[in-house]
Design a protein around this motif. Structure first.
Motif, PDB file in Angstrom:
ATOM      1  N   CYS A  58       0.813  -1.222   0.000  1.00 27.60           N
ATOM      2  CA  CYS A  58       0.000   0.000   0.000  1.00 27.60           C
ATOM      3  C   CYS A  58       0.841   1.265   0.000  1.00 27.60           C
ATOM      4  O   CYS A  58       0.414   2.294  -0.520  1.00 27.60           O
ATOM      5  N   LEU A  59       2.027   1.197   0.570  1.00 21.88           N
ATOM      6  CA  LEU A  59       2.869   2.397   0.669  1.00 21.88           C
ATOM      7  C   LEU A  59       3.940   2.473  -0.421  1.00 21.88           C
ATOM      8  O   LEU A  59       4.764   3.372  -0.407  1.00 21.88           O
ATOM      9  N   ARG A  60       3.916   1.557  -1.376  1.00 28.99           N
ATOM     10  CA  ARG A  60       4.972   1.484  -2.387  1.00 28.99           C
ATOM     11  C   ARG A  60       5.055   2.731  -3.268  1.00 28.99           C
ATOM     12  O   ARG A  60       6.117   3.067  -3.759  1.00 28.99           O
ATOM     13  N   SER A  61       3.958   3.429  -3.463  1.00 29.38           N
ATOM     14  CA  SER A  61       3.981   4.566  -4.376  1.00 29.38           C
ATOM     15  C   SER A  61       3.949   5.918  -3.647  1.00 29.38           C
ATOM     16  O   SER A  61       3.716   6.945  -4.277  1.00 29.38           O
ATOM     17  N   VAL A  62       4.171   5.914  -2.364  1.00 25.07           N
ATOM     18  CA  VAL A  62       4.189   7.170  -1.599  1.00 25.07           C
ATOM     19  C   VAL A  62       5.484   7.906  -1.897  1.00 25.07           C
ATOM     20  O   VAL A  62       6.573   7.342  -1.815  1.00 25.07           O
ATOM     21  N   THR A  63       5.355   9.171  -2.251  1.00 23.92           N
ATOM     22  CA  THR A  63       6.519   9.997  -2.539  1.00 23.92           C
ATOM     23  C   THR A  63       6.766  10.932  -1.361  1.00 23.92           C
ATOM     24  O   THR A  63       5.938  11.783  -1.049  1.00 23.92           O
ATOM     25  N   LEU A  64       7.910  10.758  -0.741  1.00 21.24           N
ATOM     26  CA  LEU A  64       8.243  11.588   0.414  1.00 21.24           C
ATOM     27  C   LEU A  64       8.927  12.893   0.025  1.00 21.24           C
ATOM     28  O   LEU A  64       9.136  13.754   0.866  1.00 21.24           O
ATOM     29  N   THR A  65       9.275  13.044  -1.254  1.00 20.98           N
ATOM     30  CA  THR A  65       9.989  14.237  -1.711  1.00 20.98           C
ATOM     31  C   THR A  65       9.092  15.248  -2.414  1.00 20.98           C
ATOM     32  O   THR A  65       9.564  16.284  -2.855  1.00 20.98           O
ATOM     33  N   ALA A  66       7.809  14.949  -2.533  1.00 17.72           N
ATOM     34  CA  ALA A  66       6.866  15.864  -3.185  1.00 17.72           C
ATOM     35  C   ALA A  66       5.609  15.953  -2.331  1.00 17.72           C
ATOM     36  O   ALA A  66       5.259  15.021  -1.606  1.00 17.72           O
ATOM     37  N   ALA A  67       4.938  17.103  -2.436  1.00 19.94           N
ATOM     38  CA  ALA A  67       3.712  17.310  -1.660  1.00 19.94           C
ATOM     39  C   ALA A  67       2.709  16.225  -2.008  1.00 19.94           C
ATOM     40  O   ALA A  67       2.622  15.815  -3.145  1.00 19.94           O
ATOM     41  N   PRO A  68       1.978  15.736  -1.062  1.00 23.78           N
ATOM     42  CA  PRO A  68       1.868  16.070   0.360  1.00 23.78           C
ATOM     43  C   PRO A  68       2.820  15.297   1.267  1.00 23.78           C
ATOM     44  O   PRO A  68       2.576  15.190   2.466  1.00 23.78           O
ATOM     45  N   PHE A  69       3.907  14.756   0.706  1.00 20.43           N
ATOM     46  CA  PHE A  69       4.999  14.150   1.486  1.00 20.43           C
ATOM     47  C   PHE A  69       4.569  12.934   2.319  1.00 20.43           C
ATOM     48  O   PHE A  69       5.115  12.675   3.376  1.00 20.43           O
ATOM     49  N   GLY A  70       3.545  12.222   1.863  1.00 20.93           N
ATOM     50  CA  GLY A  70       3.086  11.029   2.576  1.00 20.93           C
ATOM     51  C   GLY A  70       2.275  11.331   3.818  1.00 20.93           C
ATOM     52  O   GLY A  70       2.021  10.444   4.631  1.00 20.93           O
ATOM     53  N   LEU A  71       1.854  12.577   3.971  1.00 20.35           N
ATOM     54  CA  LEU A  71       1.108  12.971   5.171  1.00 20.35           C
ATOM     55  C   LEU A  71      -0.252  12.270   5.292  1.00 20.35           C
ATOM     56  O   LEU A  71      -0.585  11.788   6.381  1.00 20.35           O
ATOM     57  N   PRO A  72      -1.052  12.152   4.226  1.00 22.34           N
ATOM     58  CA  PRO A  72      -2.334  11.443   4.386  1.00 22.34           C
ATOM     59  C   PRO A  72      -2.140   9.986   4.815  1.00 22.34           C
ATOM     60  O   PRO A  72      -2.878   9.476   5.660  1.00 22.34           O
ATOM     61  N   GLU A  73      -1.132   9.351   4.243  1.00 24.80           N
ATOM     62  CA  GLU A  73      -0.859   7.958   4.597  1.00 24.80           C
ATOM     63  C   GLU A  73      -0.420   7.839   6.050  1.00 24.80           C
ATOM     64  O   GLU A  73      -0.866   6.949   6.785  1.00 24.80           O
ATOM     65  N   ALA A  74       0.444   8.749   6.481  1.00 27.24           N
ATOM     66  CA  ALA A  74       0.936   8.718   7.858  1.00 27.24           C
ATOM     67  C   ALA A  74      -0.203   8.962   8.849  1.00 27.24           C
ATOM     68  O   ALA A  74      -0.284   8.292   9.886  1.00 27.24           O
TER      69      ALA A  74
END
Length: 110
Positions: A58-74
């Motif tokens: 589920c987290l494989r496509s989360v981008t931590l370097t672009a907005a929203p920086f994985g905030l919804p997932e976190a």
């Protein structure tokens, strides 16, 4: 398009496969015998392994370097963790976490 015979054969094959996977464990491990140690081990560890793989998937496509920086997932993961620790209800935890995530990505982090 399948012919009626092909459709019937497909349904029969799926039915047989489903029945085989449902009944085979009862044939291999009857109640009169003790379940092998390795199978009991798998029963203890596989649920956690599968959940870990699902989280990674589920987290494989989360981008931590672009907005929203994985905030919804976190935020959603935090919600699931808190609810699971507090209520110990898996259905509630996953359902609420999913609903929160969908609300966040649809209305907050557009």
């Amino acid at each position: 398009m399948q012919t009626p015979v092909q459709t019937l054969l497909t349904i029969l094959a799926v039915t047989l496969g489903t029945m085989l996977t449902r009944f085979l464990p009862f044939l291999l491990f009857p109640n009169s015998q003790k379940t092998p140690k390795f199978i009991r081990y798998l029963g203890r560890v596989l649920p956690y392994a599968v959940m870990g793989m699902l989280v990674v998937y589920c987290l494989r496509s989360v981008t931590l370097t672009a907005a929203p920086f994985g905030l919804p997932e976190a935020i959603a993961i935090g919600c699931v963790a808190v609810l699971q620790i507090w209520r110990k209800n898996t259905l509630l935890s996953i359902g609420a976490g999913t609903a929160l995530y969908m609300l966040l990505v649809q209305f907050v982090f557009i």
